[in-house]
Design an enzyme around this catalytic site. Sequence first.
Site, short mmCIF file in Angstrom:
data_model
loop_
_atom_site.label_atom_id
_atom_site.label_comp_id
_atom_site.label_asym_id
_atom_site.label_seq_id
_atom_site.Cartn_x
_atom_site.Cartn_y
_atom_site.Cartn_z
N CYS A 93 0.78 -1.32 0.12
CA CYS A 93 -0.01 -0.13 0.01
C CYS A 93 0.77 1.06 0.11
CB CYS A 93 -0.91 0.10 1.32
SG CYS A 93 -2.36 1.10 1.01
N GLN A 97 3.72 2.70 -2.73
CA GLN A 97 3.95 3.94 -3.35
C GLN A 97 5.04 4.74 -3.16
OE1 GLN A 97 0.29 5.76 -1.68
NE2 GLN A 97 -1.09 4.56 -2.92
N HIS A 190 -3.63 -5.34 0.47
CA HIS A 190 -3.25 -5.54 1.76
C HIS A 190 -3.27 -7.12 2.20
CE1 HIS A 190 -2.89 -1.63 3.95
NE2 HIS A 190 -3.79 -1.11 2.91
N GLU A 192 -1.79 -8.57 4.16
CA GLU A 192 -1.62 -9.17 5.57
C GLU A 192 -3.21 -9.05 6.06
OE1 GLU A 192 -2.36 -4.81 5.77
OE2 GLU A 192 -1.23 -6.16 4.69
#
Length: 222
Positions: A93, A97, A190, A192
């Site tokens: 995420c 970037q 994500h 996780e």
Amino acid sequence: MRELKIAVPETGKNAVNYLNVLRYLQAEPVNIFEGCNITDFDGLLLPGGGDIHPMLYGQDIDGSTEINEELDQKQLKVLDCFVKEKKPILGICRGHQLINVYFKGDLIQDIKTANQHKRENDIDKVHNTLVKPCSWLEEIYGSAHIMTNSAHHQAVGHIGTGLKAVQHTKDGIIEAMEHETLPIWTVQWHPERMCFAYKRGDTADGSEILRYFLKKCSMSSF
């Protein structure tokens, strides 16, 4: 065999899920911010979080929120150390970037289709993605299509030097990248929150991303 030691430059609640997943996979996560003594580390995980200050990619603030300039600088410093040592790096995420910004790319500060991607009532969105053939993601999942979660309002714009996009959504958002020569992989989503206690029936198993990363860390460490 010793536990792999993974640097995670983040503290507080933003780090909890990443630390838990790494521990579950028998790795040792360590919060680091200061200095570049990374000889004892096997890899770097850049986690999610707030927006990166647009001045770092040559823009004025135009949609960016939750900016933390001190965190930007500390994470970029750590990232620079790992890049120079050519150690494995996984960006998730914000980390996805930040890696793009480090390699002189830029970001779209507020995507037009943000409502399809950002969290709603603290719940991730879910969408289909198209994976590029012969990419690291196809190697992991063996499929041209992967269902992922989504929790962002910004996206990679111009791709940084040496990076290439390997996953997109229907509306053109770059969802994953890899570096052409360095052991660097990124995802906008994500993983996780797609595995173990957070495993969901409507997405791929996110633990495979972390397992892949740790395998690469192991290969580069011994």
